[in-house]
Design a protein around this motif. Structure first.
Motif, PDB file in Angstrom:
ATOM      1  N   VAL A  31       0.828  -1.215   0.000  1.00 46.79           N
ATOM      2  CA  VAL A  31       0.000   0.000   0.000  1.00 46.79           C
ATOM      3  C   VAL A  31       0.859   1.260   0.000  1.00 46.79           C
ATOM      4  N   SER A  32       2.091   1.140  -0.468  1.00 46.31           N
ATOM      5  CA  SER A  32       3.039   2.251  -0.382  1.00 46.31           C
ATOM      6  C   SER A  32       2.658   3.443  -1.269  1.00 46.31           C
ATOM      7  N   GLU A  33       1.759   3.219  -2.244  1.00 48.56           N
ATOM      8  CA  GLU A  33       1.362   4.299  -3.142  1.00 48.56           C
ATOM      9  C   GLU A  33       0.154   5.078  -2.636  1.00 48.56           C
ATOM     10  N   ILE A  34      -0.334   4.747  -1.453  1.00 41.97           N
ATOM     11  CA  ILE A  34      -1.508   5.421  -0.883  1.00 41.97           C
ATOM     12  C   ILE A  34      -1.046   6.391   0.196  1.00 41.97           C
ATOM     13  N   LEU A  52       3.245   1.206  12.441  1.00 46.57           N
ATOM     14  CA  LEU A  52       4.493   1.975  12.368  1.00 46.57           C
ATOM     15  C   LEU A  52       5.457   1.371  11.360  1.00 46.57           C
ATOM     16  N   ILE A  53       5.565   0.044  11.375  1.00 43.35           N
ATOM     17  CA  ILE A  53       6.474  -0.623  10.441  1.00 43.35           C
ATOM     18  C   ILE A  53       5.989  -0.475   9.007  1.00 43.35           C
ATOM     19  N   ALA A  54       4.703  -0.651   8.785  1.00 43.90           N
ATOM     20  CA  ALA A  54       4.150  -0.533   7.427  1.00 43.90           C
ATOM     21  C   ALA A  54       4.390   0.857   6.852  1.00 43.90           C
ATOM     22  N   MET A  55       4.295   1.869   7.688  1.00 39.86           N
ATOM     23  CA  MET A  55       4.457   3.240   7.197  1.00 39.86           C
ATOM     24  C   MET A  55       5.888   3.542   6.765  1.00 39.86           C
ATOM     25  N   THR A  56       6.845   2.737   7.194  1.00 39.25           N
ATOM     26  CA  THR A  56       8.232   2.957   6.744  1.00 39.25           C
ATOM     27  C   THR A  56       8.373   2.688   5.251  1.00 39.25           C
ATOM     28  N   GLN A  57       7.408   1.992   4.671  1.00 38.52           N
ATOM     29  CA  GLN A  57       7.480   1.639   3.262  1.00 38.52           C
ATOM     30  C   GLN A  57       6.762   2.638   2.363  1.00 38.52           C
ATOM     31  N   SER A  58       6.065   3.603   2.947  1.00 38.05           N
ATOM     32  CA  SER A  58       5.294   4.568   2.158  1.00 38.05           C
ATOM     33  C   SER A  58       6.210   5.496   1.367  1.00 38.05           C
ATOM     34  N   ARG A  59       5.881   5.720   0.116  1.00 36.41           N
ATOM     35  CA  ARG A  59       6.697   6.632  -0.692  1.00 36.41           C
ATOM     36  C   ARG A  59       6.446   8.086  -0.309  1.00 36.41           C
ATOM     37  N   PHE A  60       5.416   8.344   0.495  1.00 35.64           N
ATOM     38  CA  PHE A  60       5.107   9.716   0.907  1.00 35.64           C
ATOM     39  C   PHE A  60       5.885  10.134   2.150  1.00 35.64           C
ATOM     40  N   LYS A  61       6.556   9.168   2.775  1.00 38.38           N
ATOM     41  CA  LYS A  61       7.485   9.434   3.885  1.00 38.38           C
ATOM     42  C   LYS A  61       6.845  10.186   5.045  1.00 38.38           C
ATOM     43  N   ARG A  62       5.584   9.924   5.279  1.00 37.44           N
ATOM     44  CA  ARG A  62       4.944  10.526   6.458  1.00 37.44           C
ATOM     45  C   ARG A  62       5.432   9.819   7.725  1.00 37.44           C
ATOM     46  N   VAL A  63       5.698  10.584   8.751  1.00 39.45           N
ATOM     47  CA  VAL A  63       6.143  10.028  10.026  1.00 39.45           C
ATOM     48  C   VAL A  63       4.922   9.769  10.901  1.00 39.45           C
ATOM     49  N   PRO A  64       4.666   8.524  11.293  1.00 34.51           N
ATOM     50  CA  PRO A  64       3.502   8.234  12.139  1.00 34.51           C
ATOM     51  C   PRO A  64       3.734   8.679  13.583  1.00 34.51           C
ATOM     52  N   VAL A  65       2.738   9.326  14.152  1.00 30.86           N
ATOM     53  CA  VAL A  65       2.817   9.824  15.526  1.00 30.86           C
ATOM     54  C   VAL A  65       1.643   9.263  16.319  1.00 30.86           C
ATOM     55  N   ILE A  66       1.937   8.488  17.351  1.00 31.51           N
ATOM     56  CA  ILE A  66       0.866   7.939  18.193  1.00 31.51           C
ATOM     57  C   ILE A  66       0.353   9.031  19.127  1.00 31.51           C
ATOM     58  N   VAL A  67      -0.953   9.277  19.066  1.00 31.09           N
ATOM     59  CA  VAL A  67      -1.585  10.306  19.892  1.00 31.09           C
ATOM     60  C   VAL A  67      -2.279   9.615  21.061  1.00 31.09           C
ATOM     61  N   ARG A  68      -1.822   9.894  22.265  1.00 30.82           N
ATOM     62  CA  ARG A  68      -2.363   9.232  23.444  1.00 30.82           C
ATOM     63  C   ARG A  68      -3.819   9.628  23.662  1.00 30.82           C
ATOM     64  N   GLY A  69      -4.591   8.675  24.177  1.00 30.55           N
ATOM     65  CA  GLY A  69      -5.981   8.957  24.495  1.00 30.55           C
ATOM     66  C   GLY A  69      -6.939   8.665  23.367  1.00 30.55           C
ATOM     67  N   GLY A  70      -6.442   8.205  22.220  1.00 32.67           N
ATOM     68  CA  GLY A  70      -7.333   7.892  21.115  1.00 32.67           C
ATOM     69  C   GLY A  70      -7.870   9.121  20.418  1.00 32.67           C
ATOM     70  N   PHE A  71      -8.671   8.903  19.396  1.00 31.79           N
ATOM     71  CA  PHE A  71      -9.170  10.010  18.588  1.00 31.79           C
ATOM     72  C   PHE A  71     -10.053  10.960  19.391  1.00 31.79           C
ATOM     73  N   HIS A  72     -10.809  10.408  20.318  1.00 29.45           N
ATOM     74  CA  HIS A  72     -11.777  11.228  21.055  1.00 29.45           C
ATOM     75  C   HIS A  72     -11.196  11.870  22.307  1.00 29.45           C
ATOM     76  N   GLY A  73      -9.898  11.694  22.525  1.00 26.60           N
ATOM     77  CA  GLY A  73      -9.241  12.414  23.606  1.00 26.60           C
ATOM     78  C   GLY A  73      -9.592  11.953  24.993  1.00 26.60           C
ATOM     79  N   ARG A  74      -9.925  10.667  25.131  1.00 24.02           N
ATOM     80  CA  ARG A  74     -10.273  10.189  26.470  1.00 24.02           C
ATOM     81  C   ARG A  74      -9.088  10.267  27.426  1.00 24.02           C
ATOM     82  N   GLY A  75      -7.881  10.358  26.859  1.00 20.35           N
ATOM     83  CA  GLY A  75      -6.694  10.466  27.696  1.00 20.35           C
ATOM     84  C   GLY A  75      -6.636  11.737  28.507  1.00 20.35           C
ATOM     85  N   LYS A  76      -7.438  12.746  28.133  1.00 23.88           N
ATOM     86  CA  LYS A  76      -7.412  14.003  28.876  1.00 23.88           C
ATOM     87  C   LYS A  76      -7.932  13.844  30.299  1.00 23.88           C
ATOM     88  N   THR A  77      -8.599  12.736  30.576  1.00 26.87           N
ATOM     89  CA  THR A  77      -9.069  12.491  31.937  1.00 26.87           C
ATOM     90  C   THR A  77      -8.053  11.671  32.729  1.00 26.87           C
TER      91      THR A  77
END
Length: 258
Positions: A31-34, A52-77
């Motif tokens: 999926v390196s072309e996506i 994280l490992i799969a993203m090392t193969q992307s030709r777009f070279k985006r750096v994956p960043v894990i955001v704590r608390g999930g998408f909905h920000g439950r980590g803020k509690t």
């Protein structure tokens, strides 16, 4: 080790094996072309590692960043350190000099919990509970093993998350990557395909094989993505690998990958 010993793993949080790392690399190449805008994984470390490992193969070279608390920000509690980590990730995504992609982990995508079966081999489980009982726990739709989940339970939480969190991101025209586990992906794919409970039970999910879908605002359509190549097999061997995907997509047109 768990796979080698053929133990029930379920939602036990074990890391990738060496073979799992190689499969993650192969999937990344497939999926390196996506250009993914956002990534969702389970909270289990092996799913995060795969993303994280799969993203090392992307030709777009985006750096994956894990955001704590999930998408909905439950980590803020949570505790102060968790909040600082989430804020640091948010600032990095907004102000970084390189291209980044957020990675959100959510328990709704965790593998099915097999309860008291986890950590047992199939032989040990059969000896303790009986072959017919173990088979019913494994293969039925709505029967739970002791202290575990049925496939129905897994479908309820994973499909609910897909509807509430993934679809709105697709409606924002984002390219979404989901990295999860066999039973969770079975439930989501069966939902997208409109499968019955029996058809869901019969659906086989190939490890590290990308399943791709486009979304037009109302319906999903399967796309074709190349299966990850095994460097130890020749082209003739690869011909029998199931795609599970039907039609061809143009680079950049895909907006969901499972």
């Amino acid at each position: 080790m768990w796979n080698d010993l053929k133990l029930f793993t379920g939602d036990v949080d074990i890391p990738l094996t060496e073979n799992g790392v190689m499969e993650a690399l192969a999937s990344g190449r497939a999926v390196s072309e996506i250009d993914f805008d956002i990534i969702f994984t389970s909270r289990l470390v092996r799913a995060k590692q795969t993303a994280l490992i799969a993203m090392t193969q992307s030709r777009f070279k985006r750096v994956p960043v894990i955001v704590r608390g999930g998408f909905h920000g439950r980590g803020k509690t949570g505790d102060a350190n968790r909040l600082r980590l989430r804020d640091a990730a948010a600032k990095a995504l907004k102000h970084a000099s390189c291209h980044m992609v957020p990675v959100y982990a959510d328990p709704a995508l965790n593998e099915r919990c097999y309860g008291d079966l986890q950590g047992l081999s199939k032989e040990a489980a059969t000896k303790e509970f009986g072959e017919e009982t173990v088979m019913k726990w494994r293969r039925s739709y709505d029967t739970r093993p002791p202290h575990g989940e049925s496939l129905k339970d897994t479908a309820a939480r994973s499909v609910r998350f897909f509807k509430s969190t993934i679809i709105p991101r697709l409606q924002e025209h984002r390219n979404v990557l989901i990295v999860a586990h066999g039973n969770v992906l079975r439930c989501i794919i069966a939902h997208l395909a409109g499968f019955s409970e029996m058809e869901m039970l019969q659906l086989q999910i190939v490890t590290a094989l990308p399943y791709a879908y486009t979304y037009d605002g109302g319906t999903f359509a399967e796309c074709r993505a190349l299966p990850p190549l095994d460097p130890n097999r020749n082209d003739e061997d690869q011909q029998g690998v199931p795609l599970g995907i039907s039609s061809v997509f143009k680079t950049g047109d895909i907006n969901s990958l499972i």
